[in-house]
Design an enzyme around this catalytic site. Structure first.
Site, PDB file in Angstrom:
ATOM      1  N   MET A 163       0.472  -0.631   0.554  1.00  0.00           N
ATOM      2  CA  MET A 163      -0.339   0.130  -0.090  1.00  0.00           C
ATOM      3  C   MET A 163       0.943   1.325  -0.338  1.00  0.00           C
ATOM      4  O   MET A 163       1.912   1.486   0.151  1.00  0.00           O
ATOM      5  CB  MET A 163      -0.882   0.248   1.272  1.00  0.00           C
ATOM      6  CG  MET A 163      -0.659   0.137   2.191  1.00  0.00           C
ATOM      7  SD  MET A 163      -2.034   0.028   3.600  1.00  0.00           S
ATOM      8  CE  MET A 163      -0.084   0.012   5.556  1.00  0.00           C
ATOM      9  N   TYR A 443       4.185   3.729  12.131  1.00  0.00           N
ATOM     10  CA  TYR A 443       3.871   3.325  11.527  1.00  0.00           C
ATOM     11  C   TYR A 443       1.672   2.750  11.762  1.00  0.00           C
ATOM     12  O   TYR A 443       1.241   1.936  12.545  1.00  0.00           O
ATOM     13  CB  TYR A 443       4.237   2.625   9.927  1.00  0.00           C
ATOM     14  CG  TYR A 443       4.974   0.703  10.497  1.00  0.00           C
ATOM     15  CD1 TYR A 443       5.728   0.121  10.258  1.00  0.00           C
ATOM     16  CD2 TYR A 443       3.636   0.236  11.816  1.00  0.00           C
ATOM     17  CE1 TYR A 443       6.082  -0.738  10.641  1.00  0.00           C
ATOM     18  CE2 TYR A 443       3.853  -1.377  11.599  1.00  0.00           C
ATOM     19  CZ  TYR A 443       5.329  -2.197  11.547  1.00  0.00           C
ATOM     20  OH  TYR A 443       5.713  -2.976  11.575  1.00  0.00           O
ATOM     21  N   GLU A 444       1.141   2.654  10.235  1.00  0.00           N
ATOM     22  CA  GLU A 444       0.174   2.983  10.187  1.00  0.00           C
ATOM     23  C   GLU A 444      -0.594   3.368  11.384  1.00  0.00           C
ATOM     24  O   GLU A 444      -1.530   3.036  11.762  1.00  0.00           O
ATOM     25  CB  GLU A 444      -1.440   1.450  10.312  1.00  0.00           C
ATOM     26  CG  GLU A 444       0.567   0.126  10.168  1.00  0.00           C
ATOM     27  CD  GLU A 444      -0.175   0.421   8.482  1.00  0.00           C
ATOM     28  OE1 GLU A 444      -0.986   1.174   7.637  1.00  0.00           O
ATOM     29  OE2 GLU A 444       0.774   0.282   7.294  1.00  0.00           O
ATOM     30  N   GLY A 445      -0.533   4.384  11.582  1.00  0.00           N
ATOM     31  CA  GLY A 445      -0.857   6.038  12.199  1.00  0.00           C
ATOM     32  C   GLY A 445      -0.560   5.701  13.937  1.00  0.00           C
ATOM     33  O   GLY A 445      -0.145   4.731  14.250  1.00  0.00           O
TER      34      GLY A 445
END
Length: 606
Positions: A163, A443-445
């Site tokens: 992604m 990561y991923e927020g």
């Protein structure tokens, strides 16, 4: 060299005794093949693969890292062979649809596999892990033609997925995405821009890589409302499924990182790369949330994994390493000194790791049941069911990701501390766990973003506290059921008080936010951590209840296991759960003490 051993006994305890997965699977349309015998066989074989194939590559992969040669990424020695074994074992399609070559097992089976792989070798597990998110996105939002073209090779593992969100000027704030997508005469799009921090962005494990990319159409609205989602393959597939010409996407460089060095984190340049729209124009962020939520749950495993791995290795070291005598007297009089495990402070660190690993695993398995129901809703085209379980899972996702990764970092550092100076030396592997784990809170927020998502969106904005009320009702009902049991009463009373406090804190923050909007940001992190400690307390109480029942009604063959569960539950409630009250006090502290200092006066120079 340290080794990893899959915690199968603990996994089966949660699956079969705490959460009754056999009955859960029996009630799912895609669960008919997930019989106890099949689940046991899958767990055993996955454990073997992780212990014998992936774990030995953990330290060597870090030493070598990835290499960029002539624009192509080369993974460390042994990774390609390990990935080939992974594909041959059919692991990638474990929970994927049978029509695309998968085994059609429940989504939670994939999580069990990911937990063992991620604990044994997190950098390796990221390569196939990113593909799962791409597959979910295409399955839910791709056209029938896109699904037919891409899902088969992805499910098989011949192709991989990524992604591509982050750009040099934006991370979490995706409204700043600048990558352009211009319509081609044939209906495809030409994408131009640069993406950074792309995990598994390029590698030599698969014959093709399918990038899921956020980009902006020329006439798109500003901000997040103007983002679209595209498929951009490394090699353009032909109509017959074979690989065609190389697409205009290249790896410009590999990020020089603190950890997970065997995982290729790439800067990807899109130079008029041919892409294909997923879903509707300007609806890309909604589609991408499928991918992001999948990734966030997967990232939560990186809280449990390092806690488990560092606990296994530090426990072994504490048993063998001798230093000084225990304060309560000699424990090993025939030896020059007592083992570290006899010292109370070392026990504190080991039990903290154990409580985090096992409590975190229970939180994951609890959430995995919800994910199974949500996936079932999608397969049954039952939107009401999807929304119901998506709301439940959506509330827990930021807690899982934020809280468990923070505690995973703590556990990894404690493991290094148990080793003392030897923990700082690379050959023991403990400092690698610390380095590899640190990224999980980012990561991923980041944890702050997860906290804002939890308090700002899920609790205050979307449900006006309803999400907390619904979850604490489950906790309270469990506690009331056990409060009359003398052995369970301490756990039950604490849960009842914490449930009420969680609701009260939510209401107080809602009232304060009417006058002080900054309170949401200033309180969010403490609210998330408080929520995490209470949720884990709920899990430990459930495990304690089962252990007590087994000890009372015939669990003699595993008496030591159940006694250890009870002792760890007591440790959690008495040593770790009190931290929640610090977070409770801190979240109600006025935002003024954060905001009153003028930005220009944050630092003074002469």
């Amino acid at each position: 060299m340290p080794v990893y051993r899959a915690p199968l006994r603990d996994m089966k305890f949660l699956l079969n005794e705490v959460f009754d997965y056999p009955s859960h699977y029996a009630g799912l349309n895609q669960g008919e093949n997930a019989t106890s015998d099949i689940v046991d066989a899958i767990l055993t074989e996955c454990a073997r693969f992780c212990e014998e194939v992936l774990s030995p590559l953990y330290l060597s992969g870090d030493e070598e890292g990835c290499h960029l040669e002539n624009g192509e990424v080369r993974t460390p020695a042994g990774y390609k062979e390990a990935y080939d074994q992974y594909v041959q074992g059919g692991w990638q399609g474990l929970s994927s649809l049978e029509e695309f070559g998968g085994q059609g097992l429940p989504a939670s089976m994939g999580l069990l596999k990911q937990e063992m792989m991620g604990t044994a070798n997190w950098p390796f597990s990221m390569y196939p892990g990113l593909s799962l998110g791409a597959m979910n996105t295409l399955q839910l939002h791709g056209s029938e033609a896109q699904q037919q073209q891409y899902l088969g090779p992805l499910t098989e593992g011949r192709w991989a997925g990524t992604m591509c969100l982050t750009e040099p000027q934006c991370g979490t704030d995706l409204g700043q995405v600048k990558t352009r997508a211009e319509l081609n005469p044939d209906g495809s799009y030409a994408l131009t821009g640069t993406k950074i921090f792309i995990s598994s962005g390029d590698h030599d494990l698969t014959e093709n890589i399918v990038h899921i990319v956020l980009a902006r159409l020329p006439d798109a609205p500003k901000g997040t409302r103007g983002i679209s989602l595209f498929i951009v393959p490394k090699f353009l597939p032909n109509d017959d499924g074979s690989l065609g010409e190389r697409n205009g996407v290249t790896c410009g460089s590999l990020e020089k990182k603190m950890g997970i060095k065997a995982s290729a984190t790439c800067v990807l340049n899109f130079d008029g790369a041919r892409g294909f729209l997923i879903g509707e124009p300007n609806e890309g962020l909604n589609c991408m949330f499928t991918f992001m939520n999948t990734a966030r749950i997967g990232t939560a495993i990186q809280g449990v994994g390092p806690a488990e791995l560092s606990y296994q290795w530090s426990l072994a070291y504490a048993r063998d390493r001798r230093s000084m005598r225990a304060l309560s007297g000699k424990k090993e009089p025939d030896q020059v000194a007592d083992s570290l495990i006899h010292h109370a402070d070392v026990r504190r660190m080991l039990l903290t790791q154990k409580a985090i690993a096992e409590g975190g695993r229970a939180m994951l398995y609890y959430a995995a049941r919800l994910a199974d129901h949500m996936v079932a809703g999608h397969l049954e085209n039952d939107q009401k069911k999807v929304d119901k379980y998506d709301d439940k899972l959506g509330f827990l996702t930021p807690i899982l990701k934020g809280f468990l990764t923070e505690l995973g970092n703590e556990a990894a550092n404690l493991g290094m501390q148990v080793f003392g100076g030897h923990g700082y030396i690379r050959e023991h592997g403990m400092e690698q766990i610390v380095r590899d784990t640190r990224i999980a809170t980012l990561y991923e927020g980041t944890t702050g973003i997860q906290a804002l998502d939890l308090l700002g969106r899920k609790v205050l904005l979307m449900t006006q506290g309803g999400a907390v009320r619904a979850f604490t009702l489950k906790i309270s009902n469990f506690a009331r059921k056990h409060v009359s049991n003398k052995a369970m009463r301490p756990f039950a009373w604490d849960l009842l008080k914490l449930s009420g406090q969680w609701n009260l804190l939510t209401v107080r923050l809602m009232l304060i936010a009417r006058k002080d909007r900054d309170i949401v940001g200033s309180a969010a992190n403490d609210f998330l951590m408080f929520s995490g400690y209470v949720t884990m307390a709920f899990m430990w109480a459930r495990m304690a209840a089962v252990a007590l029942d087994k000890l009372e009604h015939g669990g003699a063959e595993s008496e030591a296991f159940y006694k250890a569960k009870l002792a760890t539950a007591e440790f959690y409630y008495e040593r770790l759960l009190p931290r929640a009250q610090t977070h409770a006090a801190s979240m109600l502290s006025p935002s003024r003490n954060l905001m009153q200092l003028d930005a220009d006066h944050m630092a003074f120079t002469d």
